[in-house]
Design a protein around this motif. Structure first.
Motif, PDB file in Angstrom:
ATOM      1  N   THR A 108       9.794  -2.699  -1.222  1.00  0.00           N
ATOM      2  CA  THR A 108       8.708  -2.780  -1.939  1.00  0.00           C
ATOM      3  C   THR A 108       7.917  -3.982  -2.054  1.00  0.00           C
ATOM      4  OG1 THR A 108       9.765  -1.191  -3.377  1.00  0.00           O
ATOM      5  CG2 THR A 108       8.039  -2.131  -4.594  1.00  0.00           C
ATOM      6  N   GLU A 109       8.694  -5.067  -2.061  1.00  0.00           N
ATOM      7  CA  GLU A 109       8.160  -6.480  -2.283  1.00  0.00           C
ATOM      8  C   GLU A 109       7.261  -6.839  -0.999  1.00  0.00           C
ATOM      9  OE1 GLU A 109       7.632  -8.707  -4.494  1.00  0.00           O
ATOM     10  OE2 GLU A 109       9.093  -7.634  -6.087  1.00  0.00           O
ATOM     11  N   ARG A 110       7.922  -6.461   0.034  1.00  0.00           N
ATOM     12  CA  ARG A 110       7.442  -6.552   1.408  1.00  0.00           C
ATOM     13  C   ARG A 110       6.072  -5.782   1.663  1.00  0.00           C
ATOM     14  NH1 ARG A 110       6.352  -4.111   6.088  1.00  0.00           N
ATOM     15  NH2 ARG A 110       7.244  -2.472   5.488  1.00  0.00           N
ATOM     16  N   ARG A 111       6.055  -4.738   1.068  1.00  0.00           N
ATOM     17  CA  ARG A 111       4.724  -3.763   0.949  1.00  0.00           C
ATOM     18  C   ARG A 111       3.564  -4.537   0.253  1.00  0.00           C
ATOM     19  NH1 ARG A 111       5.456   1.417   3.687  1.00  0.00           N
ATOM     20  NH2 ARG A 111       7.743   1.627   4.283  1.00  0.00           N
ATOM     21  N   LEU A 112       4.115  -4.776  -0.954  1.00  0.00           N
ATOM     22  CA  LEU A 112       3.096  -5.492  -1.999  1.00  0.00           C
ATOM     23  C   LEU A 112       2.568  -6.791  -1.330  1.00  0.00           C
ATOM     24  CD1 LEU A 112       4.717  -4.798  -5.351  1.00  0.00           C
ATOM     25  CD2 LEU A 112       2.937  -3.509  -4.452  1.00  0.00           C
ATOM     26  N   ALA A 113       3.375  -7.580  -0.693  1.00  0.00           N
ATOM     27  CA  ALA A 113       2.954  -8.577   0.196  1.00  0.00           C
ATOM     28  C   ALA A 113       1.956  -8.321   1.036  1.00  0.00           C
ATOM     29  CB  ALA A 113       4.020  -9.495   0.673  1.00  0.00           C
ATOM     30  N   ASP A 114       1.966  -7.420   1.700  1.00  0.00           N
ATOM     31  CA  ASP A 114       1.007  -6.818   2.761  1.00  0.00           C
ATOM     32  C   ASP A 114      -0.310  -6.458   1.773  1.00  0.00           C
ATOM     33  OD1 ASP A 114       2.804  -7.250   4.616  1.00  0.00           O
ATOM     34  OD2 ASP A 114       3.300  -5.154   4.815  1.00  0.00           O
ATOM     35  N   ALA A 173      -7.829  -4.573  -6.111  1.00  0.00           N
ATOM     36  CA  ALA A 173      -6.692  -4.168  -5.984  1.00  0.00           C
ATOM     37  C   ALA A 173      -6.835  -2.625  -5.781  1.00  0.00           C
ATOM     38  CB  ALA A 173      -5.985  -4.332  -7.301  1.00  0.00           C
ATOM     39  N   HIS A 174      -7.691  -2.305  -5.876  1.00  0.00           N
ATOM     40  CA  HIS A 174      -8.032  -0.827  -5.393  1.00  0.00           C
ATOM     41  C   HIS A 174      -8.461  -0.716  -4.014  1.00  0.00           C
ATOM     42  CE1 HIS A 174      -8.796   3.589  -6.294  1.00  0.00           C
ATOM     43  NE2 HIS A 174      -9.929   3.426  -5.326  1.00  0.00           N
ATOM     44  N   LEU A 175      -9.302  -1.509  -3.684  1.00  0.00           N
ATOM     45  CA  LEU A 175      -9.725  -1.768  -2.161  1.00  0.00           C
ATOM     46  C   LEU A 175      -8.492  -1.985  -1.262  1.00  0.00           C
ATOM     47  CD1 LEU A 175     -13.286  -3.238  -2.514  1.00  0.00           C
ATOM     48  CD2 LEU A 175     -12.613  -0.940  -2.212  1.00  0.00           C
ATOM     49  N   ALA A 176      -7.666  -3.059  -1.852  1.00  0.00           N
ATOM     50  CA  ALA A 176      -6.558  -3.330  -0.781  1.00  0.00           C
ATOM     51  C   ALA A 176      -5.733  -2.249  -0.890  1.00  0.00           C
ATOM     52  CB  ALA A 176      -5.920  -4.484  -1.445  1.00  0.00           C
ATOM     53  N   LEU A 177      -5.424  -1.626  -1.867  1.00  0.00           N
ATOM     54  CA  LEU A 177      -4.349  -0.380  -1.819  1.00  0.00           C
ATOM     55  C   LEU A 177      -4.955   0.656  -1.115  1.00  0.00           C
ATOM     56  CD1 LEU A 177      -3.070  -0.086  -5.523  1.00  0.00           C
ATOM     57  CD2 LEU A 177      -1.909  -0.513  -3.596  1.00  0.00           C
ATOM     58  N   HIS A 178      -6.288   1.048  -1.199  1.00  0.00           N
ATOM     59  CA  HIS A 178      -6.783   2.329  -0.383  1.00  0.00           C
ATOM     60  C   HIS A 178      -6.949   1.830   1.122  1.00  0.00           C
ATOM     61  CE1 HIS A 178      -9.460   5.804  -0.648  1.00  0.00           C
ATOM     62  NE2 HIS A 178      -9.572   5.571   0.430  1.00  0.00           N
ATOM     63  N   THR A 179      -7.059   0.538   1.245  1.00  0.00           N
ATOM     64  CA  THR A 179      -7.041   0.257   3.035  1.00  0.00           C
ATOM     65  C   THR A 179      -5.718   0.240   3.519  1.00  0.00           C
ATOM     66  OG1 THR A 179      -8.923  -1.292   2.317  1.00  0.00           O
ATOM     67  CG2 THR A 179      -7.582  -1.599   4.470  1.00  0.00           C
ATOM     68  N   TYR A 180      -4.683  -0.266   2.629  1.00  0.00           N
ATOM     69  CA  TYR A 180      -3.296  -0.110   3.230  1.00  0.00           C
ATOM     70  C   TYR A 180      -2.641   1.423   3.408  1.00  0.00           C
ATOM     71  CZ  TYR A 180       1.690  -0.816   3.040  1.00  0.00           C
ATOM     72  OH  TYR A 180       3.068  -0.714   3.496  1.00  0.00           O
ATOM     73  N   LEU A 181      -3.280   2.187   2.484  1.00  0.00           N
ATOM     74  CA  LEU A 181      -2.851   3.667   2.591  1.00  0.00           C
ATOM     75  C   LEU A 181      -3.431   4.119   3.979  1.00  0.00           C
ATOM     76  CD1 LEU A 181      -2.732   4.711  -1.151  1.00  0.00           C
ATOM     77  CD2 LEU A 181      -0.808   4.142   0.122  1.00  0.00           C
ATOM     78  N   ARG A 182      -4.635   3.941   4.302  1.00  0.00           N
ATOM     79  CA  ARG A 182      -5.399   4.521   5.324  1.00  0.00           C
ATOM     80  C   ARG A 182      -4.769   4.034   6.493  1.00  0.00           C
ATOM     81  NH1 ARG A 182      -7.790   8.973   5.269  1.00  0.00           N
ATOM     82  NH2 ARG A 182      -9.240   8.354   6.933  1.00  0.00           N
ATOM     83  N   ARG A 183      -4.519   2.725   6.624  1.00  0.00           N
ATOM     84  CA  ARG A 183      -4.155   2.202   7.960  1.00  0.00           C
ATOM     85  C   ARG A 183      -2.529   2.588   8.363  1.00  0.00           C
ATOM     86  NH1 ARG A 183      -5.926  -4.270   7.313  1.00  0.00           N
ATOM     87  NH2 ARG A 183      -7.927  -3.872   7.726  1.00  0.00           N
ATOM     88  N   ARG A 186      -1.317   7.370   5.227  1.00  0.00           N
ATOM     89  CA  ARG A 186      -0.722   8.013   4.147  1.00  0.00           C
ATOM     90  C   ARG A 186      -1.871   8.811   3.524  1.00  0.00           C
ATOM     91  NH1 ARG A 186       3.893   8.372   4.745  1.00  0.00           N
ATOM     92  NH2 ARG A 186       3.996   9.020   2.640  1.00  0.00           N
ATOM     93  N   PRO A 187      -1.534   9.895   2.789  1.00  0.00           N
ATOM     94  CA  PRO A 187      -2.466  10.906   2.220  1.00  0.00           C
ATOM     95  C   PRO A 187      -3.347  10.292   1.117  1.00  0.00           C
ATOM     96  CG  PRO A 187      -0.367  11.482   1.443  1.00  0.00           C
ATOM     97  CD  PRO A 187       0.083  10.377   2.231  1.00  0.00           C
ATOM     98  N   ALA A 188      -4.321   9.616   1.784  1.00  0.00           N
ATOM     99  CA  ALA A 188      -5.437   9.094   0.684  1.00  0.00           C
ATOM    100  C   ALA A 188      -6.760   9.294   1.241  1.00  0.00           C
ATOM    101  CB  ALA A 188      -5.257   7.467   0.816  1.00  0.00           C
TER     102      ALA A 188
END
Length: 230
Positions: A108-114, A173-183, A186-188
């Motif tokens: 979880t910490e690794r993914r939050l760091a990304d 935060a929203h844009l970073a989460l959205h970008t991470y899920l799309r890359r 993930r179902p975003a």
């Protein structure tokens, strides 16, 4: 010529007004039964009582057999669901033994760091407050909020004032989460619409305008109309 009206003449034989007895004939035959509204079937045909009871017993037997089948079906379904639930619980217990909580926390910490890499880039791009000196803009699982890490110490979003920074950091935060899920496939959704992101710049109350000066209406210059005479 005789008179038109003749006098009434009484009869010489007086009327016999003594009562005369006329005996009524006595009926000894029995009246047929009359059907009543309480039991019309029996009244119409009193000989089918046995057949009616037979049909009622047959219907009751069919209802009993159907009820027994339904109860047996419910019992079988409950047994199947119970076995499925037991198997699922055993499988979940096995997975819990295989999963290490430390590994989950580290992942979880690794993914939050990304995700923090994208948040930091968006915060600096939007020129948000205290973002220029921040080494990292991340999401804190403990605070469930945005946190800035600086050389002088950690700075939570609650200590950063102005509505512009609140909206800006949440947007980053929203844009970073959205970008991470799309890359990471993930179902975003691939389409994002933001409603009034500039609301922080709206005035809290309408500004008080100075009284308008009285404008004197200037007469319009006369227009020359050219006329031709023939």
């Amino acid at each position: 010529m005789g008179s038109a009206f003749e006098p009434f003449r009484f009869s010489q034989h007086p009327l016999d007004l003594s009562p005369v007895e006329h005996p009524l004939p006595l009926r000894t035959a029995r009246m047929p039964p009359v059907a009543t509204s309480h039991d019309p079937i029996v009244a119409r045909n009193p000989n089918n009582d046995h057949s009616n009871r037979t049909r009622a017993a047959g219907r009751a037997g069919r209802i009993c057999r159907m009820s027994e089948r339904g109860i047996a079906l419910i019992a079988a379904t409950s047994a199947i669901l119970g076995s499925i639930t037991t198997g699922a619980e055993e499988h979940a217990a096995t997975l819990e033994l295989l999963v290490d909580e430390d590994v989950v926390a580290a992942e979880t910490e690794r993914r939050l760091a990304d995700i923090a890499i994208g948040m930091t880039a968006w915060a600096k791009r939007l020129n948000l407050g205290a973002a220029a000196d921040a080494t990292e803009v991340a999401i804190s699982l403990k605070l469930l909020n945005v946190v800035l890490r600086r050389p002088s110490g950690r700075l939570p979003l609650t200590r950063i004032r102005s509505a512009k920074n609140y909206i800006g950091y949440h947007l980053a935060a929203h844009l970073a989460l959205h970008t991470y899920l799309r890359r990471n496939n993930r179902p975003a959704p691939g389409f994002l619409m933001l409603d009034q992101p500039t609301q922080a710049f709206f005035p809290e109350s309408p500004a008080t305008l100075p009284p308008s000066e009285t404008l004197t209406e200037q007469p319009s210059p006369p227009t020359s109309n050219s006329s031709t005479t023939s």
